[in-house]
Design an enzyme around this catalytic site. Sequence first.
Site, PDB file in Angstrom:
ATOM      1  N   LEU A 174      21.938  74.442  38.254  1.00 41.48           N
ATOM      2  CA  LEU A 174      22.123  73.066  37.808  1.00 41.48           C
ATOM      3  C   LEU A 174      21.495  72.120  38.821  1.00 41.48           C
ATOM      4  O   LEU A 174      21.772  72.203  40.014  1.00 41.48           O
ATOM      5  CB  LEU A 174      23.621  72.781  37.665  1.00 41.48           C
ATOM      6  CG  LEU A 174      24.066  71.405  37.191  1.00 41.48           C
ATOM      7  CD1 LEU A 174      23.584  71.147  35.762  1.00 41.48           C
ATOM      8  CD2 LEU A 174      25.589  71.296  37.275  1.00 41.48           C
ATOM      9  N   ASP A 175      20.677  71.184  38.321  1.00 42.76           N
ATOM     10  CA  ASP A 175      20.006  70.221  39.191  1.00 42.76           C
ATOM     11  C   ASP A 175      20.887  68.992  39.372  1.00 42.76           C
ATOM     12  O   ASP A 175      20.935  68.109  38.513  1.00 42.76           O
ATOM     13  CB  ASP A 175      18.662  69.830  38.579  1.00 42.76           C
ATOM     14  CG  ASP A 175      17.818  68.972  39.533  1.00 42.76           C
ATOM     15  OD1 ASP A 175      18.348  68.553  40.590  1.00 42.76           O
ATOM     16  OD2 ASP A 175      16.641  68.733  39.217  1.00 42.76           O
ATOM     17  N   LEU A 176      21.556  68.929  40.519  1.00 35.40           N
ATOM     18  CA  LEU A 176      22.490  67.836  40.774  1.00 35.40           C
ATOM     19  C   LEU A 176      21.787  66.530  41.109  1.00 35.40           C
ATOM     20  O   LEU A 176      22.423  65.465  41.095  1.00 35.40           O
ATOM     21  CB  LEU A 176      23.435  68.215  41.918  1.00 35.40           C
ATOM     22  CG  LEU A 176      24.314  69.445  41.690  1.00 35.40           C
ATOM     23  CD1 LEU A 176      25.189  69.690  42.913  1.00 35.40           C
ATOM     24  CD2 LEU A 176      25.182  69.266  40.453  1.00 35.40           C
ATOM     25  N   HIS A 204      23.530  73.267  63.946  1.00 34.52           N
ATOM     26  CA  HIS A 204      23.766  74.661  63.618  1.00 34.52           C
ATOM     27  C   HIS A 204      24.901  75.185  64.490  1.00 34.52           C
ATOM     28  O   HIS A 204      25.412  74.480  65.368  1.00 34.52           O
ATOM     29  CB  HIS A 204      22.496  75.493  63.811  1.00 34.52           C
ATOM     30  CG  HIS A 204      21.503  75.317  62.698  1.00 34.52           C
ATOM     31  ND1 HIS A 204      21.745  75.767  61.422  1.00 34.52           N
ATOM     32  CD2 HIS A 204      20.280  74.736  62.676  1.00 34.52           C
ATOM     33  CE1 HIS A 204      20.707  75.470  60.657  1.00 34.52           C
ATOM     34  NE2 HIS A 204      19.801  74.840  61.393  1.00 34.52           N
ATOM     35  N   ASP A 205      25.275  76.435  64.262  1.00 37.61           N
ATOM     36  CA  ASP A 205      26.401  77.051  64.955  1.00 37.61           C
ATOM     37  C   ASP A 205      26.398  76.767  66.448  1.00 37.61           C
ATOM     38  O   ASP A 205      27.421  76.390  67.026  1.00 37.61           O
ATOM     39  CB  ASP A 205      26.371  78.565  64.698  1.00 37.61           C
ATOM     40  CG  ASP A 205      27.453  79.319  65.450  1.00 37.61           C
ATOM     41  OD1 ASP A 205      28.478  79.652  64.844  1.00 37.61           O
ATOM     42  OD2 ASP A 205      27.265  79.587  66.662  1.00 37.61           O
ATOM     43  N   ILE A 206      25.253  76.927  67.086  1.00 38.56           N
ATOM     44  CA  ILE A 206      25.176  76.767  68.538  1.00 38.56           C
ATOM     45  C   ILE A 206      25.517  75.333  68.973  1.00 38.56           C
ATOM     46  O   ILE A 206      26.119  75.113  70.024  1.00 38.56           O
ATOM     47  CB  ILE A 206      23.782  77.194  69.059  1.00 38.56           C
ATOM     48  CG1 ILE A 206      23.809  77.407  70.571  1.00 38.56           C
ATOM     49  CG2 ILE A 206      22.701  76.190  68.654  1.00 38.56           C
ATOM     50  CD1 ILE A 206      22.562  78.080  71.105  1.00 38.56           C
ATOM     51  N   ASN A 207      25.175  74.352  68.129  1.00 43.47           N
ATOM     52  CA  ASN A 207      25.495  72.959  68.432  1.00 43.47           C
ATOM     53  C   ASN A 207      26.982  72.682  68.269  1.00 43.47           C
ATOM     54  O   ASN A 207      27.584  71.977  69.092  1.00 43.47           O
ATOM     55  CB  ASN A 207      24.697  72.027  67.522  1.00 43.47           C
ATOM     56  CG  ASN A 207      23.211  72.304  67.552  1.00 43.47           C
ATOM     57  OD1 ASN A 207      22.634  72.704  66.542  1.00 43.47           O
ATOM     58  ND2 ASN A 207      22.577  72.128  68.702  1.00 43.47           N
ATOM     59  N   TYR A 208      27.575  73.225  67.197  1.00 42.56           N
ATOM     60  CA  TYR A 208      29.004  73.022  66.972  1.00 42.56           C
ATOM     61  C   TYR A 208      29.816  73.716  68.055  1.00 42.56           C
ATOM     62  O   TYR A 208      30.816  73.190  68.557  1.00 42.56           O
ATOM     63  CB  TYR A 208      29.406  73.546  65.590  1.00 42.56           C
ATOM     64  CG  TYR A 208      28.468  73.136  64.480  1.00 42.56           C
ATOM     65  CD1 TYR A 208      27.919  71.857  64.434  1.00 42.56           C
ATOM     66  CD2 TYR A 208      28.107  74.031  63.474  1.00 42.56           C
ATOM     67  CE1 TYR A 208      27.051  71.481  63.425  1.00 42.56           C
ATOM     68  CE2 TYR A 208      27.238  73.663  62.467  1.00 42.56           C
ATOM     69  CZ  TYR A 208      26.706  72.397  62.444  1.00 42.56           C
ATOM     70  OH  TYR A 208      25.841  72.041  61.436  1.00 42.56           O
ATOM     71  N   ARG A 256      20.519  75.698  42.742  1.00 47.27           N
ATOM     72  CA  ARG A 256      19.404  74.853  42.325  1.00 47.27           C
ATOM     73  C   ARG A 256      18.503  75.632  41.372  1.00 47.27           C
ATOM     74  O   ARG A 256      18.113  76.766  41.687  1.00 47.27           O
ATOM     75  CB  ARG A 256      18.603  74.386  43.533  1.00 47.27           C
ATOM     76  CG  ARG A 256      19.300  73.350  44.392  1.00 47.27           C
ATOM     77  CD  ARG A 256      18.439  72.991  45.591  1.00 47.27           C
ATOM     78  NE  ARG A 256      18.325  74.120  46.524  1.00 47.27           N
ATOM     79  CZ  ARG A 256      17.374  74.228  47.446  1.00 47.27           C
ATOM     80  NH1 ARG A 256      16.442  73.299  47.559  1.00 47.27           N
ATOM     81  NH2 ARG A 256      17.339  75.263  48.251  1.00 47.27           N
ATOM     82  N   ASP A 306      30.064  78.901  62.661  1.00 47.46           N
ATOM     83  CA  ASP A 306      29.711  78.970  61.239  1.00 47.46           C
ATOM     84  C   ASP A 306      30.793  79.667  60.423  1.00 47.46           C
ATOM     85  O   ASP A 306      31.331  79.110  59.467  1.00 47.46           O
ATOM     86  CB  ASP A 306      28.398  79.725  61.052  1.00 47.46           C
ATOM     87  CG  ASP A 306      27.177  78.829  61.188  1.00 47.46           C
ATOM     88  OD1 ASP A 306      27.347  77.613  61.389  1.00 47.46           O
ATOM     89  OD2 ASP A 306      26.053  79.353  61.105  1.00 47.46           O
TER      90      ASP A 306
END
Length: 393
Positions: free
Chosen positions: A66-68, A133-137, A46, A163
Amino acid sequence: MCRRSQAVAAMALSGVRVLELAGLAPAPLCGMILADFGARVVRVDRPSLSPAASDVQGRGKLSLALDLKRPQGAAALRRLCRGADVLIEPFRHGVMEKLGLGPEVLLQENPSLIYARLTGFGQTGKYAKSAGHDINYLALSGVLSKLGRKDENPYAPVNLLADFAGGGVMCALGIVIALYERATSGRGQIIDASMVEGVAYLSSFLWKSQNVGIWSRPRGENLLDGGAPFYEIYRTSDGKFMAVGALEPQFYAQLIKGLGLDSNELPIQNSFSDWPEMKKKFASIFAQKTQAEWCSIFDGTDACVTPVLSFDDVASHQHNKQRSSFIKNDQGEISPRPAPLLSRTPAVPSCKRDPFIGEHTEEILLENGFTKQEIAKLHSDKIIGFGKPKANL
């Protein structure tokens, strides 16, 4: 062992052109793996970020700011994707479609594009649009329920498993598989890399060994989760640690010998009821010597006892030095060498600093057919950014 001018052509992924949309930890690792093994990886950042901002996994990459979110920026990325082999995108379900950059658009314009979508919950399902986040996955995969000490809550081992292993590494594997298939079909495809499913797949051994007795006891009381005294970490007299993994009887016998114990005076190795007391006995003995003293006893044996090395010590350990397992960049920063080691086409990682955001914007656009006038217009409209390092005065 640094990059790289002559080595690039010899690396396994030489010639592969990758666009990595900047995101959090898993996608940058995926891109870095591909770059380490020879791919030309352009990180799309960004423009609003500080030029010095870094994802810390930018090794070997180029940066295009680049601004997508602006139509001109999205159109520019579409042009870039026409000449790319791989796109790595880390956004939640639906974000790319809103930008007009979904796979149905980009694959129509470039049918050979491999469109890798790396997300926590995947592209479909109840949680597809949810944050996590990682802990949720890790929790949703079932793996978290297996991690933890006896009588304690489950715990997540930092954010390595979901992650990085289930996400970044699995996505890189999917990309390499898709590239291999494309060599035959000539066609690209979409990769739906879910960190939940990635870390669940990594745990296949846990699933498939449930009926062989390894995980039959409560969490923290099993062979490999801290229950066994011969698969444990012990503190030494100097406050350091030794890791013990003497699972097999012949290795256990060498552990007992190194500890100065008589096996005839001890319970049998797999007497579960005696494990707690044996752990106390082992802990008491390990606490009587320094880590270096224990290394002098166990190095060269098959007792499966090794020092727990800190980040400060790991690169100087004799074994790691002999294999050049850690490398230093031109900023003096130490990091692990890419793995695995290939005999003919090994990775030759860059030893340059990570790129500044937007540092290579003009170079990349020119290479992809943008004229200087188009680039100037994009810059004046603040669609792109040029990040330049400050001079050292």
